[in-house]
Every structure is written in structure tokens, then in C-alpha cells.
Design a protein around this motif. Structure first.
Motif, PDB file in Angstrom:
ATOM      1  N   GLN A 575       0.816  -1.217   0.000  1.00  0.00           N
ATOM      2  CA  GLN A 575       0.000   0.000   0.000  1.00  0.00           C
ATOM      3  C   GLN A 575       0.847   1.263   0.000  1.00  0.00           C
ATOM      4  O   GLN A 575       0.474   2.284  -0.580  1.00  0.00           O
ATOM      5  N   GLU A 576       2.023   1.227   0.633  1.00  0.00           N
ATOM      6  CA  GLU A 576       2.868   2.426   0.685  1.00  0.00           C
ATOM      7  C   GLU A 576       3.332   2.815  -0.713  1.00  0.00           C
ATOM      8  O   GLU A 576       3.316   4.000  -1.088  1.00  0.00           O
ATOM      9  N   ARG A 577       3.799   1.853  -1.507  1.00  0.00           N
ATOM     10  CA  ARG A 577       4.192   2.170  -2.876  1.00  0.00           C
ATOM     11  C   ARG A 577       2.997   2.648  -3.702  1.00  0.00           C
ATOM     12  O   ARG A 577       3.135   3.535  -4.559  1.00  0.00           O
ATOM     13  N   MET A 578       1.834   2.069  -3.444  1.00  0.00           N
ATOM     14  CA  MET A 578       0.640   2.492  -4.171  1.00  0.00           C
ATOM     15  C   MET A 578       0.318   3.949  -3.862  1.00  0.00           C
ATOM     16  O   MET A 578       0.052   4.749  -4.771  1.00  0.00           O
ATOM     17  N   LEU A 579       0.335   4.338  -2.580  1.00  0.00           N
ATOM     18  CA  LEU A 579       0.044   5.721  -2.213  1.00  0.00           C
ATOM     19  C   LEU A 579       1.097   6.669  -2.782  1.00  0.00           C
ATOM     20  O   LEU A 579       0.774   7.779  -3.225  1.00  0.00           O
ATOM     21  N   ALA A 580       2.374   6.233  -2.768  1.00  0.00           N
ATOM     22  CA  ALA A 580       3.428   7.076  -3.337  1.00  0.00           C
ATOM     23  C   ALA A 580       3.223   7.262  -4.837  1.00  0.00           C
ATOM     24  O   ALA A 580       3.435   8.352  -5.383  1.00  0.00           O
ATOM     25  N   CYS A 581       2.823   6.205  -5.547  1.00  0.00           N
ATOM     26  CA  CYS A 581       2.568   6.299  -6.981  1.00  0.00           C
ATOM     27  C   CYS A 581       1.418   7.261  -7.257  1.00  0.00           C
ATOM     28  O   CYS A 581       1.509   8.116  -8.150  1.00  0.00           O
ATOM     29  N   LEU A 582       0.336   7.157  -6.474  1.00  0.00           N
ATOM     30  CA  LEU A 582      -0.808   8.049  -6.669  1.00  0.00           C
ATOM     31  C   LEU A 582      -0.460   9.480  -6.305  1.00  0.00           C
ATOM     32  O   LEU A 582      -1.009  10.427  -6.884  1.00  0.00           O
ATOM     33  N   ALA A 583       0.463   9.659  -5.342  1.00  0.00           N
ATOM     34  CA  ALA A 583       0.911  11.012  -5.010  1.00  0.00           C
ATOM     35  C   ALA A 583       1.662  11.627  -6.189  1.00  0.00           C
ATOM     36  O   ALA A 583       1.505  12.820  -6.490  1.00  0.00           O
ATOM     37  N   ARG A 584       2.488  10.828  -6.880  1.00  0.00           N
ATOM     38  CA  ARG A 584       3.167  11.345  -8.065  1.00  0.00           C
ATOM     39  C   ARG A 584       2.167  11.691  -9.157  1.00  0.00           C
ATOM     40  O   ARG A 584       2.324  12.696  -9.869  1.00  0.00           O
ATOM     41  N   TYR A 585       1.135  10.845  -9.284  1.00  0.00           N
ATOM     42  CA  TYR A 585       0.108  11.150 -10.284  1.00  0.00           C
ATOM     43  C   TYR A 585      -0.651  12.424  -9.925  1.00  0.00           C
ATOM     44  O   TYR A 585      -0.974  13.228 -10.806  1.00  0.00           O
ATOM     45  N   ALA A 586      -0.919  12.634  -8.613  1.00  0.00           N
ATOM     46  CA  ALA A 586      -1.687  13.795  -8.182  1.00  0.00           C
ATOM     47  C   ALA A 586      -0.959  15.095  -8.481  1.00  0.00           C
ATOM     48  O   ALA A 586      -1.588  16.146  -8.618  1.00  0.00           O
ATOM     49  N   GLU A 587       0.368  15.059  -8.593  1.00  0.00           N
ATOM     50  CA  GLU A 587       1.110  16.280  -8.883  1.00  0.00           C
ATOM     51  C   GLU A 587       0.827  16.796 -10.286  1.00  0.00           C
ATOM     52  O   GLU A 587       0.837  17.995 -10.535  1.00  0.00           O
ATOM     53  N   ASN A 588       0.574  15.879 -11.234  1.00  0.00           N
ATOM     54  CA  ASN A 588       0.336  16.290 -12.623  1.00  0.00           C
ATOM     55  C   ASN A 588      -1.096  16.042 -13.077  1.00  0.00           C
ATOM     56  O   ASN A 588      -1.659  16.834 -13.834  1.00  0.00           O
ATOM     57  N   GLU A 589      -1.668  14.914 -12.594  1.00  0.00           N
ATOM     58  CA  GLU A 589      -3.020  14.504 -12.977  1.00  0.00           C
ATOM     59  C   GLU A 589      -3.171  14.500 -14.499  1.00  0.00           C
ATOM     60  O   GLU A 589      -4.060  15.096 -15.076  1.00  0.00           O
ATOM     61  N   ASP A 590      -2.228  13.792 -15.134  1.00  0.00           N
ATOM     62  CA  ASP A 590      -2.226  13.695 -16.585  1.00  0.00           C
ATOM     63  C   ASP A 590      -2.610  12.281 -16.989  1.00  0.00           C
ATOM     64  O   ASP A 590      -1.888  11.330 -16.712  1.00  0.00           O
ATOM     65  N   GLY A 591      -3.765  12.152 -17.631  1.00  0.00           N
ATOM     66  CA  GLY A 591      -4.166  10.846 -18.120  1.00  0.00           C
ATOM     67  C   GLY A 591      -5.019  10.082 -17.131  1.00  0.00           C
ATOM     68  O   GLY A 591      -5.678  10.640 -16.247  1.00  0.00           O
ATOM     69  N   ASP A 592      -4.943   8.760 -17.281  1.00  0.00           N
ATOM     70  CA  ASP A 592      -5.801   7.831 -16.548  1.00  0.00           C
ATOM     71  C   ASP A 592      -5.101   7.385 -15.266  1.00  0.00           C
ATOM     72  O   ASP A 592      -4.024   6.783 -15.326  1.00  0.00           O
ATOM     73  N   PRO A 593      -5.667   7.644 -14.076  1.00  0.00           N
ATOM     74  CA  PRO A 593      -4.994   7.209 -12.841  1.00  0.00           C
ATOM     75  C   PRO A 593      -4.941   5.694 -12.703  1.00  0.00           C
ATOM     76  O   PRO A 593      -3.974   5.151 -12.176  1.00  0.00           O
ATOM     77  N   ALA A 594      -5.965   4.995 -13.202  1.00  0.00           N
ATOM     78  CA  ALA A 594      -5.951   3.538 -13.112  1.00  0.00           C
ATOM     79  C   ALA A 594      -4.829   2.962 -13.971  1.00  0.00           C
ATOM     80  O   ALA A 594      -4.049   2.102 -13.538  1.00  0.00           O
ATOM     81  N   GLY A 595      -4.709   3.422 -15.208  1.00  0.00           N
ATOM     82  CA  GLY A 595      -3.632   2.951 -16.069  1.00  0.00           C
ATOM     83  C   GLY A 595      -2.264   3.356 -15.549  1.00  0.00           C
ATOM     84  O   GLY A 595      -1.292   2.603 -15.673  1.00  0.00           O
ATOM     85  N   TYR A 596      -2.159   4.550 -14.952  1.00  0.00           N
ATOM     86  CA  TYR A 596      -0.881   5.011 -14.386  1.00  0.00           C
ATOM     87  C   TYR A 596      -0.422   4.079 -13.269  1.00  0.00           C
ATOM     88  O   TYR A 596       0.751   3.691 -13.196  1.00  0.00           O
TER      89      TYR A 596
END
Length: 771
Positions: A575-596
């Protein structure tokens, strides 16, 4: 062809092996024989060298004995020197000259008539002269001064006589009288007889003999060009040793060729001369080489005969293998219907023939079985593909954007670990603009899990209109999945119900992973109470969790295929890596979060095969604005009659302002009045006021009403239908006519109860007015 190839190779291997043995043995024999022959040659050559030295010594002994005897005679009798010298010269043909040279002005010189010297002419006649009459005084010559010191006699340096035109060597003995040296007896010896001694030796072909004096000068040689030359210093050092071991020289001036030679030397006693015999090494080993070549020739012929014999025998023995090879090629082409030759002997080839025939029969059966299995696998693959198509057809699209008001957007990814899997996701809209979102994970994989998953999705879609909340939907699903569940399969499920107008989200979990929420804040897990997985306990209950999405909020639902993905070091994604990945996505919010997220998981696994199904469903709440729907009223009042009727008046004014038809306004007021009055009068057992929440929303062609009361649970939808008889006693039944009135006038009615109380959602459809 194969048989001839094996026979040829076997014959060649036999030939090569035998040749290796013969050559190796021949080389060892050649080395042994060469060593023996070399030893024998050393012995013979050393004996020959010793014999040559002895022959020379014997000739020289006559000269030295004659000279010493003559010196002893003429010492006290100098007057007889002339006659004595003449006699000795006549009896010793090896002497080329004999002289009695006295010291000038000595008593002996005065007594005699001079210093007599008798030499031998080429024709053998003797010639006498007095050396005192020579133009050059002899007492100044080196041979005279050296001879005065030779008390016992000595050989001097060779010299070339100008008068006699030949090369000579002299032997000198001091003449004593009354123990005083009065002169020198000098005997001249020609070196021609040395050449005769060398020529008379029985030397091997190519062998050469030499004689050198103490100064290293060649006195005689089979190579005339060396006579009078100086020998190499290295040879002189070797000859100075007392032992006479053979010497091997690669290149030397005494050899006429460049081949290595063996040198044998023998000192000549009574002199400081050395007799040398040089034998070419090639001559020593010539006989061995001839024998070796002859042996190789005979061995080669024998080897060739053996090879032919082996080839013929091998072809005859291995002929059945040719037939087996041809049959094996037929097997390779798929032809199995043939016969093998009859086995005559039970040797290895016979057993191989029996084994090959059994293999042919077994292979035919195996191919038939493989053909049947291939057809089954092809059918199964086709069925799996059909099952995958059916399973995919049960799932909605991977991307969904709300077309009415663009308030929300959905992204989904499902990657089964096999052709079909047990993960599921679904979303579907109810007619009152509420959206169900579901993510689940079946306990098994493959076909059973896919069937259970299809059953769960089908039941969820069928029961959703009856369920007033995710809690009720999970309970209904659980009851149905527990029935006839002999395989004890179960599914973890996370269910959410979204109000697409307000952003209100109600969630319930059946043992599933907690969702992730982010927007203005960093991604975080929504931890709330959960019930057991569906299909295990018919009496299970499922708590609900409510939240209101804000513009820009994202909700992500997933299965454990994300968190339990492993890399090559067997470390889990977690879960920690998952939250970190979503945090990186939240910085740009480019594209599909599920695919990211799925791409990051695949990069973490680094090509490792997927062990579990992966499913991700992401919901983004845009809250684009009212559009064709607007919130008209959203208030909370005390549960009292005055507040209820004030609220009813306010609702009527809002609906009137919105241009709602009076009949519709009347229906809405009547239903709300019945429900809220019941909430005030019967909502609590203890006499204290609660609160009632009302939210009125106007959308295209419908009025949406949400009621919330923190009182005790009462579900009007679960009350049995009222059979109206017209009797006044109908009012005393549970719910009375009010429940019937609500059901009759509202187009849709949904009820839910949780820890915060009762929740009612109503929809009133009104006709559009003509333009």
C-alpha cells in the motif's frame, strides 16, 4: 548412407588410433634406439680417437727417443756429433732434419768444428751444413733459446721452412756436458706423415680428424683449409679438461656442414697436442631413421589392410542399422505403417530393432492420443476465448464520462492472470441519477472464479434497483451467493452509491481492500468498518460509510493484485508504494490514474509473471455545475411540527418559483408532510426532539428529494402492501394510509438506515411544458 558413414568413420577412427599408437611407439622406439646407437657411437669414436692418438704418439716416440739418446751421446762427445747425426738421419725416415746447435763461444763450440745440421731432400738424400756459417745467427732464433730450457725435451711451434718449402715442427733437447747446457739438439719433423695417419684411420662417412697443438693451431686435418689456423677458444677450453667426454657442437669451424657434430678428442702423450675426431649427428641417427621409416612403411601397409578389414566387417555388422535409419526417417515424416526386417540374432542390433518396433507402435498410439488431446485443447481454448468474450461483455467500458452534467468521470483496468479471472468491476446508473460502482475479487482463479464473478455481477445489476443502499445490496447479494455454494467460494466486494447531482457517496465493504481518496489532500486510505466476504455467512451485516465528494476529488478502488504484486526479490508492491505512486500522479493529474497505477506495478514487477488478477476503478468528481440540475433547497430543521410546516411552505415557494405545475407541487407537499409528520411523532421512543435534513433538487423532468432523520429505523418499502377496504380501521395498520400515499405518489422511493439514522430518497416526475 548412414551405415556407410558410420563404417567410414569407424574405419577412420581405427586408422587414426592405430596410427597414433604406431607413431607414438615408433617415436619412443626411435628415441630409445637413438640413445643406444649414440652410446655405441661414443664408445666406438672414443676408441677410434684414442687409436689415432696412439698411432701419432708411436711415430713421435721414435723421434723423441732418438733425439734424447742422441743428445745424451753428443753431450760429452761433441766431436762425434756430425757422424752420430748422420747415422740417426739414415735410420729414421720421419726426421726431416737434425742439428746440434751449440752456444757460441762455449767450450763445446770451440772443440767441435761448428754446429752441424743435416737435412733430408725430397729425393731422400742428405745434405749437411754448418749453421755457424748461416747469414742469420741461429742463437737469436726463438727455437734455440726455447730449446736451451728443454732439459727433458719439448715440441715447439710449427713453422714453415723457406729453404725446404714445407711446414715443419721441431723437437728440441738441451745438450748437457758436465751438467751444463752447452747447446740444443733440434730434430725437424715434417707434418706430411700426420696427414697419412689421419687418412689411414677407419672413420665413418662424413667424419673428420684433426690434430692441434698446445696453442690451438691445426697441425693436420682432413680439411686442408684448416691447417695452420687457430681453433676456437671454446674448443681449447674443452680440450684443456682432463676428461675426454664427447662434445656436441651445433656450428663449428671444424665441420664442413651446418649440421650438429659430435667431437671426440684424445691427448697425445709426450706432447701437448690433441687428436680430434668429428662425427656428424645425422650419420649417427641415419640407420635409426632408415629403420624407423621402414617400420612406418610396414606399419602403414598393415594399418591400411586393417582399415579395409574393419570397414568391410563394420558395414556387414551395421547393415541392419541402415534399415532402421530409413525407417526412422519415415517416422520423422509421419509414416508409421511399415515393417522391420526379421531379427536373426539377439544382439544389441536385434534388441534395438525390437525396441524400435515397440516405439513405433507406442508412438502411433501416442500420436492418436495427442491428436485427440489437441482437439480437446483447441475446443477448450475456443471455449476459453468465448468465456473471455462473455466475461468482457459483462463489464462496462474502461472509460466513462457523465454525459448529462459532466460531474464525474470513470477509468477502469482489468488484467486477469489467466485467460479468464475472478476479478470484477462494474458501474451502472439507476433511473434517479444515482450511480453504483463495484469492485470485487473472487476467492479462486480461472473458470470457476469467472463463473462466480459473472453470477455476482448479474445479481448485483438485478438487485440494485430493489436495494436502497450499498448496505442492502451487499446483504441481498450475500443471501443469494450463499445459496447452493457447495464449493464454498466467496467474493470480497467494495460497493459505492454516488449521487451524481450532489456528490454524496455511500460505501459498504464486504471484506475488500480500503479505497484511496485524494484531491486537495495527499492520497490516503479510507479505513472504515467492513463485513465478511459474500457467500460465507447468510446473517452477515455490512456497515456503511458516507462522504461528500468535493470538486477535484478522486476515489480509487482496487483488488489485492495491486498490493500483492511481487518483484524478482519477492518483495510486495504494498500500500505504501501504491500511495506514493498516486501522489506522483496527483502532482500532474495527466491521463488515466488507473492505467498510471497499473503501469507502475508492471514496472515494479520487472517482467515477472502476473500471479493474481489486477483490477482498478478510478472515480473523479468534477462537479461541473448545475447544468440541467440544481439544488433548490438544502436545510436541517428540528423535528417539530412548526418547523415541519414552515419547511413545507418554503418547499412550495421554491417549486412555484421554479415553475412546477400545481398538481405536482401538491403531490410533493402531501408526501413530505406525511413523512416528516411521522418522523416527528413516531421517529423516537424517548420524548426528545431530533433533527430532520431536507435536500430538494430540480433536474430535467424530475424533482429529487432527500430526507434524513436521526430516529429509529423504519423502512416503508419493507411494510406489507395495504389492502384498502374503505374501513376507518385501515388507519390503524402499521404505517396506515400514509405509507400507501407515499408509495402511490412518488415515482421512486429508496430507503437506507445506518448509524446516522434513516435516509429516504424520492423522485417525482413532472411533464415538460410546451414551448
Amino acid at each position: 548412407m548412414a551405415v556407410r558413414g558410420i563404417a567410414s568413420r569407424l574405419a577412420l577412427w581405427v586408422l587414426a588410433g592405430t596410427m597414433l599408437v604406431i607413431v607414438t611407439g615408433g617415436l619412443l622406439l626411435f628415441r630409445f634406439m637413438g640413445h643406444q646407437i649414440l652410446e655405441q657411437t661414443h664408445r666406438e669414436s672414443e676408441a677410434l680417437a684414442s687409436d689415432g692418438g696412439n698411432r701419432i704418439q708411436q711415430r713421435l716416440d721414435k723421434v723423441t727417443n732418438s733425439a734424447q739418446m742422441l743428445a745424451s751421446l753428443i753431450g760429452p762427445r761433441p766431436d762425434d756429433a756430425q757422424s752420430l747425426i748422420h747415422d740417426v738421419m739414415q735410420h729414421n725416415p720421419d726426421l726431416a732434419g737434425l742439428a746440434a746447435a751449440y752456444i757460441p763461444h762455449s767450450t763445446a763450440a770451440a772443440t767441435t768444428s761448428g754446429s752441424p745440421f743435416i737435412s733430408r731432400r725430397d729425393d731422400g738424400t742428405l745434405l749437411s751444413r754448418d749453421m755457424l756459417q748461416d747469414p742469420s745467427p741461429y742463437w737469436d732464433w726463438p727455437w734455440f733459446r726455447t730449446g736451451l730450457t728443454c732439459i727433458g725435451g719439448c715440441w715447439q711451434q710449427p713453422f714453415f721452412s723457406q729453404s725446404r718449402h714445407r711446414k715443419l715442427v721441431n723437437y728440441s733437447v738441451a745438450i748437457l756436458a758436465n751438467r751444463q747446457v752447452t747447446g740444443v739438439l733440434n730434430a725437424d719433423v715434417t707434418l706430411d706423415w700426420l696427414q697419412g695417419v689421419l687418412s689411414g684411420l677407419n672413420k665413418p662417412p662424413g667424419g673428420e680428424a684433426f690434430v692441434i697443438d698446445q696453442q690451438g693451431i691445426y697441425l693436420a686435418s682432413d680439411n686442408p683449409g684448416l691447417i695452420g689456423q687457430q681453433a676456437k677458444d671454446g674448443l681449447l677450453d674443452v680440450f684443456s679438461h682432463p676428461d675426454a667426454k664427447p662434445i656436441r657442437e651445433m656450428t663449428t669451424q671444424i665441420s664442413r656442414s651446418d649440421d650438429p657434430v659430435w667431437i671426440y678428442h684424445s691427448p697425445i702423450k709426450g706432447t701437448q697436442w690433441q687428436f680430434i675426431l668429428a662425427i656428424p649427428e645425422s650419420w649417427i641417427y641415419a640407420s635409426v631413421q632408415r629403420a624407423f621409416l621402414a617400420a612406418l612403411g610396414i606399419g602403414g601397409l598393415a594399418l591400411l589392410a586393417m582399415t579395409v578389414l574393419v570397414f568391410v566387417i563394420t558395414r556387414r555388422v551395421m547393415n541392419p542399422l541402415g534399415v532402421l535409419t530409413e525407417r526412422a526417417e519415415q517416422v520423422a515424416r509421419g509414416a508409421l505403417d511399415f515393417t522391420l526386417p526379421k531379427v536373426r540374432q539377439h544382439d544389441e542390433i536385434g534388441r534395438l530393432t525390437h525396441a524400435f518396433d515397440r516405439m513405433r507402435l507406442d508412438l502411433a498410439e501416442h500420436l492418436a492420443e495427442r491428436t485427440r488431446v489437441a482437439r480437446e485443447q483447441q475446443r477448450l481454448t475456443s471455449e476459453l476465448e468465448i468465456a473471455q468474450q462473455i466475461q468482457t461483455a459483462l463489464l462496462p467500458g474502461a472509460h466513462y464520462l457523465d454525459a448529462r452534467c459532466s460531474n464525474f468521470e470513470l477509468h477502469a483496468v482489468l488484467q486477469p492472470a489467466r485467460t479468464v479471472g475472478g476479478d470484477l468491476y462494474s458501474y451502472f446508473m439507476l433511473h434517479d441519477q444515482r450511480l453504483y460502482i463495484i469492485v470485487g475479487d473472487v476467492s479462486d482463479k480461472g473458470i470457476p472464479a469467472a463463473l462466480f464473478m459473472a453470477r455476482a455481477i448479474t445479481l448485483a445489476k438485478a438487485m440494485a434497483p430493489r436495494a436502497q443502499s450499498p448496505q442492502q445490496l451487499l446483504q441481498l447479494l450475500n443471501e443469494e451467493l450463499c445459496r447452493n455454494n457447495d464449493g464454498c467460494m466467496f467474493v470480497s466486494l467494495l460497493c459505492g452509491l454516488l449521487d451524481t447531482i450532489s456528490g454524496q457517496l455511500i460505501m459498504a465493504s464486504a471484506g475488500h481492500e480500503p479505497p484511496v481518496l485524494w484531491g486537495r489532500d495527499v492520497p490516503r486510505l479510507l479505513e472504515f468498518d467492513t463485513g465478511p466476504a459474500l457467500g460465507l455467512d447468510e446473517e452477515a451485516t455490512y456497515p456503511v460509510h458516507r462522504l461528500r465528494l468535493r470538486p477535484g476529488d478522486n476515489l480509487l478502488m482496487y483488488t489485492d493484485g495491486i498490493t500483492e504484486a511481487t518483484d524478482h526479490a519477492l518483495q510486495m508492491y504494498g500500500q505504501e508504494r501504491m500511495l506514493a505512486c498516486l501522489a506522483r500522479y496527483a502532482e500532474n493529474e495527466d491521463g488515466d490514474p488507473a492505467g498510471y497505477l497499473v503501469t507502475d506495478v508492471e514496472s515494479f514487477a520487472a517482467g515477472r509473471s502476473q500471479a493474481d488478477d489486477i483490477t482498478v476503478l478510478a472515480l473523479r468528481w468534477h462537479h461541473a455545475g448545475p447544468g440541467r440540475s440544481a439544488s433548490m433547497l438544502d436545510v436541517i430543521i428540528d423535528a417539530s411540527m412548526d418547523a415541519v410546516f414552515d419547511m413545507l411552505e418554503r418547499c412550495d415557494r421554491e417549486l412555484h418559483s421554479a415553475g412546477i405545475d400545481p398538481d405536482v407541487r401538491h403531490d410533493v407537499r402531501l408526501v413530505l408532510e406525511e413523512l416528516m409528520v411521522n418522523m416527528v411523532q413516531h421517529g423516537r421512543e424517548e420524548p426528545r426532539a431530533g433533527q430532520i435534513g431536507l435536500r430538494l433538487t430540480l433536474s430535467s423532468g424530475a424533482i429529487m428529494v432527500e430526507l434524513h432523520h436521526d430516529g429509529q429505523a423504519f423502512d416503508p418499502l419493507q411494510s406489507p402492501p395495504i389492502l384498502l377496504t374503505g374501513d376507518i380501521a385501515d388507519r390503524d395498520t402499521d404505517g396506515g394510509l400514509g405509507v400507501h400515499l407515499v408509495r402511490a405518489m412518488a415515482s421512486d422511493l429508496n430507503y437506507a438506515h445506518d448509524a446516522q439514522g434513516n435516509h429516504l430518497q424520492l423522485r417525482f416526475i413532472y411533464p415538460h411544458k410546451p414551448e
